[in-house]
Design a protein around this motif. Structure first.
Motif, PDB file in Angstrom:
ATOM      1  N   PHE A 187     -11.355  -3.467  -8.435  1.00 32.42           N
ATOM      2  CA  PHE A 187     -10.390  -2.232  -8.906  1.00 32.42           C
ATOM      3  C   PHE A 187      -8.791  -2.411  -7.786  1.00 32.42           C
ATOM      4  O   PHE A 187      -7.950  -2.582  -7.948  1.00 32.42           O
ATOM      5  CB  PHE A 187     -10.982  -0.930  -8.353  1.00 32.42           C
ATOM      6  CG  PHE A 187     -10.080   0.030  -8.620  1.00 32.42           C
ATOM      7  CD1 PHE A 187      -9.892   0.460  -9.867  1.00 32.42           C
ATOM      8  CD2 PHE A 187      -9.359   0.603  -7.332  1.00 32.42           C
ATOM      9  CE1 PHE A 187      -8.975   1.676  -9.654  1.00 32.42           C
ATOM     10  CE2 PHE A 187      -8.510   2.128  -7.302  1.00 32.42           C
ATOM     11  CZ  PHE A 187      -8.423   1.564  -8.564  1.00 32.42           C
ATOM     12  N   ALA A 188      -9.359  -2.504  -6.559  1.00 35.49           N
ATOM     13  CA  ALA A 188      -8.316  -2.833  -5.249  1.00 35.49           C
ATOM     14  C   ALA A 188      -7.857  -3.802  -5.686  1.00 35.49           C
ATOM     15  O   ALA A 188      -6.107  -3.638  -5.267  1.00 35.49           O
ATOM     16  CB  ALA A 188      -8.948  -3.006  -3.867  1.00 35.49           C
ATOM     17  N   GLN A 189      -8.009  -4.635  -5.908  1.00 35.00           N
ATOM     18  CA  GLN A 189      -7.476  -6.587  -6.398  1.00 35.00           C
ATOM     19  C   GLN A 189      -6.017  -6.052  -7.844  1.00 35.00           C
ATOM     20  O   GLN A 189      -5.197  -6.777  -7.940  1.00 35.00           O
ATOM     21  CB  GLN A 189      -8.249  -7.441  -6.712  1.00 35.00           C
ATOM     22  CG  GLN A 189      -7.691  -8.921  -7.296  1.00 35.00           C
ATOM     23  CD  GLN A 189      -8.548  -9.503  -7.780  1.00 35.00           C
ATOM     24  OE1 GLN A 189      -9.468 -10.003  -7.098  1.00 35.00           O
ATOM     25  NE2 GLN A 189      -8.174 -10.791  -8.288  1.00 35.00           N
ATOM     26  N   CYS A 190      -6.939  -5.041  -9.025  1.00 36.38           N
ATOM     27  CA  CYS A 190      -6.102  -4.833 -10.100  1.00 36.38           C
ATOM     28  C   CYS A 190      -5.629  -4.016 -10.287  1.00 36.38           C
ATOM     29  O   CYS A 190      -4.888  -3.997 -11.300  1.00 36.38           O
ATOM     30  CB  CYS A 190      -7.588  -5.335 -11.214  1.00 36.38           C
ATOM     31  SG  CYS A 190      -8.632  -6.758 -10.459  1.00 36.38           S
ATOM     32  N   PHE A 191      -4.734  -3.285  -9.417  1.00 36.11           N
ATOM     33  CA  PHE A 191      -4.469  -1.987  -9.997  1.00 36.11           C
ATOM     34  C   PHE A 191      -3.312  -1.662  -9.025  1.00 36.11           C
ATOM     35  O   PHE A 191      -3.877  -2.085  -7.737  1.00 36.11           O
ATOM     36  CB  PHE A 191      -5.354  -0.639  -9.677  1.00 36.11           C
ATOM     37  CG  PHE A 191      -6.512  -0.383 -10.982  1.00 36.11           C
ATOM     38  CD1 PHE A 191      -5.951   0.810 -12.044  1.00 36.11           C
ATOM     39  CD2 PHE A 191      -7.555  -1.306 -11.164  1.00 36.11           C
ATOM     40  CE1 PHE A 191      -6.906   0.402 -13.415  1.00 36.11           C
ATOM     41  CE2 PHE A 191      -8.000  -1.187 -12.351  1.00 36.11           C
ATOM     42  CZ  PHE A 191      -8.050  -0.526 -13.063  1.00 36.11           C
ATOM     43  N   ASP A 192      -2.398  -1.675  -9.133  1.00 36.96           N
ATOM     44  CA  ASP A 192      -1.079  -1.544  -8.364  1.00 36.96           C
ATOM     45  C   ASP A 192      -0.633  -0.675  -7.325  1.00 36.96           C
ATOM     46  O   ASP A 192      -0.219   0.622  -7.712  1.00 36.96           O
ATOM     47  CB  ASP A 192       0.576  -2.789  -8.643  1.00 36.96           C
ATOM     48  CG  ASP A 192       1.497  -2.372  -7.369  1.00 36.96           C
ATOM     49  OD1 ASP A 192       1.056  -2.238  -6.641  1.00 36.96           O
ATOM     50  OD2 ASP A 192       2.482  -3.386  -8.048  1.00 36.96           O
TER      51      ASP A 192
END
Length: 595
Positions: free
Chosen positions: A287-292
């Motif tokens: 989630f941290a990687q894919c949501f800006d």
């Protein structure tokens, strides 16, 4: 220009002392303070209410003057006419540095207005608005503030009557209620959270998701639940708890979520502090990687009237942040903390426990370092991904021993970033200062794992063949079942993977794991006992690499071998193994004075 002013120097750092009166602390039995009592309670004695006020202003809340306006606007609601009798008075409240207000009591009624009255019967002066606001919220004892000279009056009769006839305990709640009523259309906390999740699809970066599919349950304690569904490179959200969540992410409060979105809360730091928890670390990291979320913060700032839309997210750590320095406050080394740290590492060395000329445990500097190193690695300019960060190395150089009641000040600096094939290595330099001199110099290495590419598999490393050496000693010891909890308490390192079973398992561990620095401290204990005749002052350096996690109940063995001896210092190779023969500390060395 500097006559009569007091300045201090800690090496290259210079600062000025200012005289500020704190609310102070009073002994319950009315006895006279002793030097040791003052030392033990110094933090409480020197605590200033202004810190809370400054924190409120920086977080975007009402200005100090507006908060004071709210307090005086609620005064008529706080008035208790049944206690006033025939009392009549015009009282001038002078809040130094902020302004004046008038409170008028007459015929069983109370009215207030902004400004100084012409005919005041009593002038009540507050040293600052913070004293009034602290008294209203219960953080400051008004009577104690009066005794300390922070509140003064020229008519003691009216001051005492005011204290009798106004219920200041109700002031904070009423001020908050009135502000909400006057705010009219301000969105509720639940509505604000709803808007955050409505924006989630626009923050989704499908190019980073690959074939990731998951249903995430966001549990915002005290506010509600939302579902985020990722599948087929698309994201949808909905209100409510999903029936088939792959991962539950719990926020301690809505303030944590909203603060993260606006940039006022560092999400990674909040996770490390336990304000955010998850039962599936893989999905949390994805989630941290894919949501800006950085773009969400920038958009929120732009809507509030400042700043530009954020640029594309930066990959990796930012070399431009190198050289940044982080300073912690000077603080005493308390005897109780020395004893507690020694017990937390099962170190019963008489040098740490005897009352006569007692020393602090040799690795106690990690305690004051914890705050400044946290500030360093969570610096937004550095752009380090804390969810992929592991503490890999520690190199501590002991220039001198420290003792209880030493006054020490920690410093940290972002020292080096090194690119590796599988990520980046960050080195943070720390120094512990005493009387302008460095007593401990430390270099901590943090490895930030790179993000795997779709389909990429990690190559398994071949196990290292044991090397037979002429060991100077070989000593075994056990990690207690409660070792992580005890060490967390006295090292101040309360990372959830060390203290919370659920978080540790979500991170892929079998349970809570021991601190690497605790294992290092115990390794140092064995070196001092076997190679330095129990004298901690002879250990001049200890450098280690953390090679494998240690669990409570593990049986460990430390052994060392002589590498060389020069100029009165013997250098030893060191390693610590678990009961399976796996290295948990490797590539280590210790420098010990020969006399």
């Amino acid at each position: 220009d500097v006559n009569g002013r007091i300045f201090g120097c800690h090496g290259p750092h210079i600062f000025e002392y200012h005289m500020v009166l704190s609310p102070g602390v009073e002994l319950e039995d009315g006895a006279t303070w002793t030097a040791s009592q003052i030392g033990e309670r110094l933090a409480d004695i020197s605590s200033l209410p202004k810190a809370e006020a400054a924190k409120s202003e920086s977080s975007g809340e009402l200005s100090v003057e507006d908060q004071c306006n709210q307090v005086f606007a609620t005064m008529p609601d706080l008035f208790m006419p049944e206690r006033a009798g025939d009392w009549s008075s015009t009282i001038h409240f002078d809040l130094t540095g902020t302004g004046s207000w008038t409170v008028k009591v007459d015929a069983g009624k109370c009215t207030t207005s902004k400004g100084k009255p012409d005919n005041a019967d009593c002038n009540i002066v507050y040293q600052s608005a913070d004293i009034l606001l602290g008294a209203v919220t219960g953080k400051i004892n008004s009577q104690q503030a009066f005794m300390a000279g922070q509140i003064s009056a020229d008519n003691m009769g009216d001051l005492m009557k005011f204290a009798q006839c106004f219920d200041m305990k109700k002031a904070a709640a009423l001020a908050k209620k009135k502000a909400a009523a006057e705010g009219g259309g301000a969105p509720s906390v639940e509505d604000q959270c709803g808007e955050v999740f409505n924006r989630m699809p626009s923050l989704f970066m499908p190019e980073r998701a690959g074939d990731w599919a998951s249903v995430l349950h966001f549990n915002i304690t005290g506010t509600g639940s939302w579902a985020v569904n990722v599948a087929g490179g698309e994201c949808t959200t909905s209100k409510g708890k999903p029936d088939n969540a792959n991962c539950t992410i719990t926020y301690k409060s809505a303030d944590i979520l909203l603060g993260a979105v606006t940039g006022k809360v560092n999400s990674q730091q909040a996770f490390m502090q336990g304000d955010i928890a998850a039962d599936n670390m893989g999905d949390l990291m994805k989630f941290a990687q894919c949501f800006d979320m950085k773009r969400a913060a920038a958009e929120a700032k732009k809507e509030a009237g400042g700043g530009e839309t954020a640029a594309a997210p930066v990959e990796g750590m930012n070399p431009a942040a190198l050289g940044a320095i982080y300073r912690g406050p000077a603080e005493f080394v308390y005897p109780a903390d020395c004893e507690g740290y020694a017990n937390a590492t099962n170190d019963h060395n008489p040098a740490y426990l005897n009352d006569d000329d007692r020393l602090a445990p040799i690795m106690l500097p990690v305690r004051p370092f914890i705050k400044v190193i946290g500030d360093a690695v969570t610096d937004k300019d550095l752009n380090a991904d804390l969810l992929r960060l592991v503490h890999g190395e520690q190199d501590m150089i002991f220039h001198d021993v420290i003792k209880p009641w030493d006054l020490v000040a920690p410093r940290a600096m972002l020292y080096e970033i090194e690119d590796k094939s599988s990520g980046q290595l960050l080195k943070v330099k720390q120094t512990l200062m005493r009387d302008g001199d460095v007593v401990c110099e430390t270099y901590s290495g943090f490895f930030v794992r790179g993000q795997k590419k779709p389909g990429e598999k990690k190559e398994a490393k071949a196990p290292q063949a044991p090397v037979q050496r002429d060991y100077s000693f070989n000593s075994s010891f056990r990690m207690d079942d409660d070792q992580p909890l005890r060490y967390a308490e006295y090292s101040l390192d309360k990372n959830p993977i060390h203290v919370d079973e659920k978080t540790a398992k979500a991170a892929g561990h079998p349970g809570v794991i021991c601190h690497g620095l605790c294992t290092m401290a115990m390794t140092g204990r064995e070196l001092i006992n076997h190679l330095a005749d129990g004298n901690p002052a002879r250990l001049k350096r200890l450098k280690v690499r953390f090679t494998k996690i240690v669990l409570p109940g593990d049986e460990l063995t430390t052994r060392a071998w002589l590498v060389e001896e020069n100029n009165g210092v013997a250098t030893y190779g060191v390693e610590t193994l678990n009961q399976n023969g796996d290295l948990v500390i490797g590539n280590a060395l210790a420098e010990i004075a020969t006399a």
